[in-house]
Design a protein around this motif. Structure first.
Motif, PDB file in Angstrom:
ATOM      1  N   THR A  71       0.813  -1.070  -0.014  1.00 33.96           N
ATOM      2  CA  THR A  71      -0.063   0.017  -0.084  1.00 33.96           C
ATOM      3  C   THR A  71       0.974   1.377   0.031  1.00 33.96           C
ATOM      4  O   THR A  71       2.047   1.096   0.322  1.00 33.96           O
ATOM      5  CB  THR A  71      -0.879   0.124   1.290  1.00 33.96           C
ATOM      6  OG1 THR A  71       0.012   0.052   2.586  1.00 33.96           O
ATOM      7  CG2 THR A  71      -1.771  -1.097   1.431  1.00 33.96           C
ATOM      8  N   ARG A  72       0.168   2.203  -0.463  1.00 32.83           N
ATOM      9  CA  ARG A  72       1.134   3.548  -0.372  1.00 32.83           C
ATOM     10  C   ARG A  72       1.491   4.041   1.141  1.00 32.83           C
ATOM     11  O   ARG A  72       2.479   4.222   1.364  1.00 32.83           O
ATOM     12  CB  ARG A  72       0.166   4.646  -1.034  1.00 32.83           C
ATOM     13  CG  ARG A  72       0.819   6.080  -1.008  1.00 32.83           C
ATOM     14  CD  ARG A  72      -0.373   7.161  -1.457  1.00 32.83           C
ATOM     15  NE  ARG A  72       0.185   8.444  -1.247  1.00 32.83           N
ATOM     16  CZ  ARG A  72       0.435   9.076  -0.386  1.00 32.83           C
ATOM     17  NH1 ARG A  72      -0.214   8.685   0.696  1.00 32.83           N
ATOM     18  NH2 ARG A  72       0.675  10.364  -0.072  1.00 32.83           N
ATOM     19  N   ARG A  73       0.463   3.729   1.967  1.00 34.59           N
ATOM     20  CA  ARG A  73       0.615   4.199   3.216  1.00 34.59           C
ATOM     21  C   ARG A  73       1.900   3.243   3.968  1.00 34.59           C
ATOM     22  O   ARG A  73       2.781   3.725   4.649  1.00 34.59           O
ATOM     23  CB  ARG A  73      -0.473   3.891   4.021  1.00 34.59           C
ATOM     24  CG  ARG A  73      -0.251   4.194   5.677  1.00 34.59           C
ATOM     25  CD  ARG A  73      -1.470   3.687   6.528  1.00 34.59           C
ATOM     26  NE  ARG A  73      -2.216   4.866   6.830  1.00 34.59           N
ATOM     27  CZ  ARG A  73      -3.394   4.948   7.378  1.00 34.59           C
ATOM     28  NH1 ARG A  73      -4.319   3.933   7.148  1.00 34.59           N
ATOM     29  NH2 ARG A  73      -3.740   6.089   7.790  1.00 34.59           N
ATOM     30  N   GLY A  74       1.647   1.956   3.425  1.00 30.81           N
ATOM     31  CA  GLY A  74       2.868   1.026   3.798  1.00 30.81           C
ATOM     32  C   GLY A  74       4.451   1.294   3.427  1.00 30.81           C
ATOM     33  O   GLY A  74       5.197   1.099   4.057  1.00 30.81           O
ATOM     34  N   VAL A  75       4.477   1.817   2.231  1.00 25.39           N
ATOM     35  CA  VAL A  75       5.702   1.921   1.460  1.00 25.39           C
ATOM     36  C   VAL A  75       6.326   3.489   2.354  1.00 25.39           C
ATOM     37  O   VAL A  75       7.374   3.426   2.718  1.00 25.39           O
ATOM     38  CB  VAL A  75       5.525   2.434   0.055  1.00 25.39           C
ATOM     39  CG1 VAL A  75       6.736   2.903  -0.510  1.00 25.39           C
ATOM     40  CG2 VAL A  75       5.173   1.255  -0.751  1.00 25.39           C
ATOM     41  N   LEU A  76       5.548   4.286   2.645  1.00 27.80           N
ATOM     42  CA  LEU A  76       5.833   5.528   3.181  1.00 27.80           C
ATOM     43  C   LEU A  76       6.352   5.108   4.433  1.00 27.80           C
ATOM     44  O   LEU A  76       7.442   5.672   5.160  1.00 27.80           O
ATOM     45  CB  LEU A  76       4.719   6.589   3.306  1.00 27.80           C
ATOM     46  CG  LEU A  76       4.465   7.199   1.906  1.00 27.80           C
ATOM     47  CD1 LEU A  76       3.145   8.087   2.113  1.00 27.80           C
ATOM     48  CD2 LEU A  76       5.539   8.013   1.602  1.00 27.80           C
ATOM     49  N   ARG A  77       5.592   4.514   5.329  1.00 25.23           N
ATOM     50  CA  ARG A  77       5.829   3.894   6.677  1.00 25.23           C
ATOM     51  C   ARG A  77       6.928   3.171   6.848  1.00 25.23           C
ATOM     52  O   ARG A  77       8.153   3.357   7.463  1.00 25.23           O
ATOM     53  CB  ARG A  77       4.637   3.028   7.327  1.00 25.23           C
ATOM     54  CG  ARG A  77       4.918   3.036   8.918  1.00 25.23           C
ATOM     55  CD  ARG A  77       3.527   2.313   9.300  1.00 25.23           C
ATOM     56  NE  ARG A  77       3.962   1.337  10.397  1.00 25.23           N
ATOM     57  CZ  ARG A  77       3.208   0.023  10.460  1.00 25.23           C
ATOM     58  NH1 ARG A  77       2.265  -0.323   9.478  1.00 25.23           N
ATOM     59  NH2 ARG A  77       3.691  -0.868  11.131  1.00 25.23           N
ATOM     60  N   ARG A  78       7.369   2.130   5.885  1.00 27.36           N
ATOM     61  CA  ARG A  78       8.521   1.428   5.649  1.00 27.36           C
ATOM     62  C   ARG A  78       9.784   2.261   5.583  1.00 27.36           C
ATOM     63  O   ARG A  78      10.874   2.001   6.150  1.00 27.36           O
ATOM     64  CB  ARG A  78       8.315   0.509   4.477  1.00 27.36           C
ATOM     65  CG  ARG A  78       9.849  -0.355   4.384  1.00 27.36           C
ATOM     66  CD  ARG A  78       9.844  -1.014   2.802  1.00 27.36           C
ATOM     67  NE  ARG A  78      10.008  -0.242   1.962  1.00 27.36           N
ATOM     68  CZ  ARG A  78      10.148  -0.326   0.592  1.00 27.36           C
ATOM     69  NH1 ARG A  78       9.675  -1.483   0.220  1.00 27.36           N
ATOM     70  NH2 ARG A  78      10.136   0.745  -0.293  1.00 27.36           N
TER      71      ARG A  78
END
Length: 165
Positions: A71-78
């Motif tokens: 997810t977009r949010r997951g990539v940013l968080r990672r």
């Protein structure tokens, strides 16, 4: 108030409301491992500790491969909201190999990017731009990624989440 639910083998399963956790405890389906001090819940049958971490009485088999969806949010968080190219604050994501050239929406092909770098790179690869990636994009691992709700973890959960990492 949220409660971490541990499987009978002490691996983290989920984060639930304290009310749901209390129902599991009252029905003898779970026991309280950690509780909130000096904040009991009063019921007709007496006072109960307010659960912070509970342990299920029976082992629950969890289906699934354990892979985290992209997810977009997951990539940013990672990537800790930092641009994979310049290191500044990132608000967008970028395909390392552009989709127009066969790039996929995978953990290995997506990085967080600032708007400036994303626009400059456009439809090119980092090599064509003479850029170096600050990190190697890979799928996230650990309990913080597989157990929903742990991104805002209670400090009392840390020992149990560390066991699963």
């Amino acid at each position: 108030m949220r409660t971490l639910v541990l499987n009978a083998g002490y691996e983290p399963l989920a984060v639930v409301s304290f009310k749901r956790a209390l129902v599991l405890v009252m029905n003898d389906k779970a026991t309280i491992v950690e509780h909130v001090a000096d904040d009991p819940v009063w019921a007709a049958g007496g006072a109960y500790d307010r659960p912070a971490v509970i342990l299920l009485a029976r082992y629950v088999r969890v289906p699934g491969s354990g892979s985290v969806p992209v997810t977009r949010r997951g990539v940013l968080r990672r990537d800790a909201h930092r641009c994979g190219y310049c290191g500044s604050s990132a608000a967008t994501i970028d395909h390392v190999l552009p989709r127009s050239r066969g790039g996929t929406n995978s953990w290995e092909n997506l990085v967080a990017a600032c708007v400036r770098c994303n626009n400059l790179k456009g439809d090119r690869t980092p090599q064509e731009m003479g850029w170096q990636l600050r990190l190697t994009p890979r799928p996230p691992r650990g309990a913080l990624w597989t157990v929903r709700g742990t991104e805002r973890a209670d400090p009392r959960w840390e020992p149990y989440l560390a066991l699963a990492a």
